[in-house]
Every structure is written in structure tokens, then in C-alpha cells.
Design a protein around this motif. Structure first.
Motif, short mmCIF file in Angstrom:
data_model
loop_
_atom_site.label_atom_id
_atom_site.label_comp_id
_atom_site.label_asym_id
_atom_site.label_seq_id
_atom_site.Cartn_x
_atom_site.Cartn_y
_atom_site.Cartn_z
N VAL A 161 0.84 -1.20 0.00
CA VAL A 161 0.00 0.00 0.00
C VAL A 161 0.87 1.25 0.00
O VAL A 161 0.62 2.20 -0.74
CB VAL A 161 -0.98 -0.03 1.20
CG1 VAL A 161 -1.59 1.34 1.45
CG2 VAL A 161 -2.07 -1.06 0.96
N ARG A 162 1.90 1.25 0.81
CA ARG A 162 2.81 2.42 0.88
C ARG A 162 3.48 2.65 -0.48
O ARG A 162 3.54 3.77 -0.97
CB ARG A 162 3.85 2.22 1.97
CG ARG A 162 4.79 3.41 2.15
CD ARG A 162 5.77 3.27 3.30
NE ARG A 162 6.34 1.93 3.48
CZ ARG A 162 5.96 1.07 4.42
NH1 ARG A 162 5.02 1.39 5.29
NH2 ARG A 162 6.54 -0.12 4.52
N THR A 163 3.97 1.59 -1.10
CA THR A 163 4.63 1.71 -2.40
C THR A 163 3.67 2.27 -3.45
O THR A 163 4.02 3.21 -4.18
CB THR A 163 5.18 0.34 -2.85
OG1 THR A 163 6.13 -0.12 -1.89
CG2 THR A 163 5.84 0.44 -4.22
N ALA A 164 2.48 1.70 -3.54
CA ALA A 164 1.50 2.16 -4.54
C ALA A 164 1.06 3.59 -4.25
O ALA A 164 0.95 4.41 -5.17
CB ALA A 164 0.30 1.23 -4.56
N SER A 165 0.85 3.91 -2.99
CA SER A 165 0.43 5.26 -2.63
C SER A 165 1.51 6.28 -2.93
O SER A 165 1.23 7.37 -3.44
CB SER A 165 0.04 5.31 -1.15
OG SER A 165 -0.38 6.60 -0.80
N ASP A 166 2.76 5.93 -2.63
CA ASP A 166 3.88 6.83 -2.91
C ASP A 166 4.01 7.12 -4.41
O ASP A 166 4.50 8.17 -4.81
CB ASP A 166 5.20 6.26 -2.39
CG ASP A 166 5.31 6.31 -0.87
OD1 ASP A 166 4.46 6.97 -0.22
OD2 ASP A 166 6.23 5.66 -0.32
N MET A 167 3.54 6.19 -5.23
CA MET A 167 3.56 6.38 -6.69
C MET A 167 2.33 7.15 -7.18
O MET A 167 2.20 7.40 -8.37
CB MET A 167 3.66 5.02 -7.38
CG MET A 167 4.97 4.30 -7.09
SD MET A 167 5.01 2.60 -7.69
CE MET A 167 4.95 2.83 -9.45
N GLY A 168 1.42 7.50 -6.25
CA GLY A 168 0.24 8.29 -6.61
C GLY A 168 -0.98 7.49 -7.00
O GLY A 168 -1.98 8.07 -7.45
N PHE A 169 -0.94 6.18 -6.82
CA PHE A 169 -2.08 5.35 -7.18
C PHE A 169 -3.18 5.41 -6.12
O PHE A 169 -2.90 5.51 -4.93
CB PHE A 169 -1.66 3.89 -7.35
CG PHE A 169 -0.84 3.63 -8.58
CD1 PHE A 169 -1.42 3.62 -9.83
CD2 PHE A 169 0.52 3.43 -8.46
CE1 PHE A 169 -0.65 3.39 -10.96
CE2 PHE A 169 1.30 3.21 -9.58
CZ PHE A 169 0.71 3.19 -10.84
#
Length: 185
Positions: free
Chosen positions: A40-48
Motif C-alpha cells: 500500500v505504501r509503495t503504490a500510494s507513494d507512486m500516486g495510485f
């Protein structure tokens, strides 16, 4: 991203904190909290925008915990969010997450299938909420969950206005907003 934290109550794969009434067994979440937090952190950091399937209270808690650690400002959403605890509802409202709901299923279940009564403890059935989400200002978007259910938004809106737990029903106007103004948000 689109994730599933658990399965469905009828298949005995929704992750509840209490065991199923008919089997005495509980199903776990599909992923550990650590893995969910990381993805979740990775995807969120990418703006998803995160879209995550969570039905049982343990599954809802797991994704809400992970989403609370994000700071992207994107309105993440939880698919189903059917048996959330009062604490999870408060956290969802505070953090501005959206819910994709399909209450037409519970309408059908109460009248014809009766799987909730057969499989779920009363405490879980009492957690079926809808008005509580609306009253807390949570953005609820109607969905048919096709092909699980028919592509009929009116059936879903009927489920909203004649909700499984009747005191959690909403008005026809509020139900219509779940298919119009709320998804636009």
C-alpha cells in the motif's frame, strides 16, 4: 492497485474476528499486515488510488491500518467493507476513504438465501451498517459487483433503502446520491 484482503462470507473465506456459526472455524486474511503495509505504501507513494476488497472485520481493519500510513492525499477506497467495526467506521470517516457498496446482496440474502443467518454469528450480522457510514460523511459509491450480482443499480438502491438491518436504511434520495454525486467525488 486492486487487492483482496479476504474472500466472501458465503464461501467461508471472509476474515472475521469470530468463527463462522456453522463450522466453528475462522478464516484468516490473505496477506500479513507487514506485506499489506509495504504494498500500500509503495503504490500510494507512486500516486495510485488503492482499491481493496475487504468484507470481514479483520480484513477491513487490516486495510484501514495500512491506508492510515499513507500520505498521498488520494481518496483510497474499500470494496464491500461489509462488516466493519464501529472503530473502523470512525477511522474510515476521519481519513476520508470511500466505500464501494453492494447492499443488494444483503437484501437478497435476508429474503431468499439466508446465508448470513446460517453462517455468521449474531455479532457480525449486527455489524452490517449503511446509514452509519452516511451519517459520518463517508463517501459511499453504489456498485453491482457484477458478475456476482446483476448489473441493476435499482436492486442495489433497494438494498440501501430496505437495508438488512432496517435501522441502517437510507432515503431514496441518499441512495440515488450513491450512484451519482458520490462517485463524482
Amino acid at each position: 492497485g486492486d487487492w483482496e484482503m479476504d474472500g466472501a462470507s458465503g464461501a467461508h473465506s471472509a476474515a472475521f474476528s469470530l468463527p463462522y456459526r456453522d463450522t466453528g472455524l475462522a478464516s484468516p486474511c490473505y496477506y500479513s499486515q507487514e506485506l499489506v503495509d509495504e504494498k500500500v505504501r509503495t503504490a500510494s507513494d507512486m500516486g495510485f488510488q488503492i482499491a481493496c476488497h475487504a468484507i470481514g472485520d479483520n480484513a477491513v481493519d487490516r486495510i484501514v491500518t495500512a491506508l492510515r500510513k499513507t500520505q498521498s492525499g488520494v481518496r483510497h477506497r474499500i470494496e464491500h467493507c461489509e462488516f466493519a467495526s464501529d472503530e473502523a467506521i470512525d477511522r474510515i470517516a476521519k481519513n476520508g476513504y470511500a466505500i464501494m457498496a453492494q447492499p443488494g446482496y444483503s437484501w437478497i440474502d435476508k429474503r431468499f438465501l439466508h446465508t448470513y443467518d446460517q453462517y455468521l454469528p449474531d455479532e457480525m450480522i449486527n455489524r452490517l451498517k449503511f446509514r452509519s457510514f452516511v451519517e459520518k460523511g463517508i463517501c459511499i459509491c453504489g456498485s453491482t459487483d457484477s458478475p456476482v450480482q446483476e448489473l441493476d443499480p435499482w436492486q442495489q438502491m433497494m438494498g440501501m433503502t430496505q437495508f438488512y438491518n432496517e435501522d441502517e436504511s437510507i432515503s431514496p434520495f441518499e441512495a440515488f446520491r450513491c450512484y451519482t454525486a458520490n462517485p463524482a467525488r
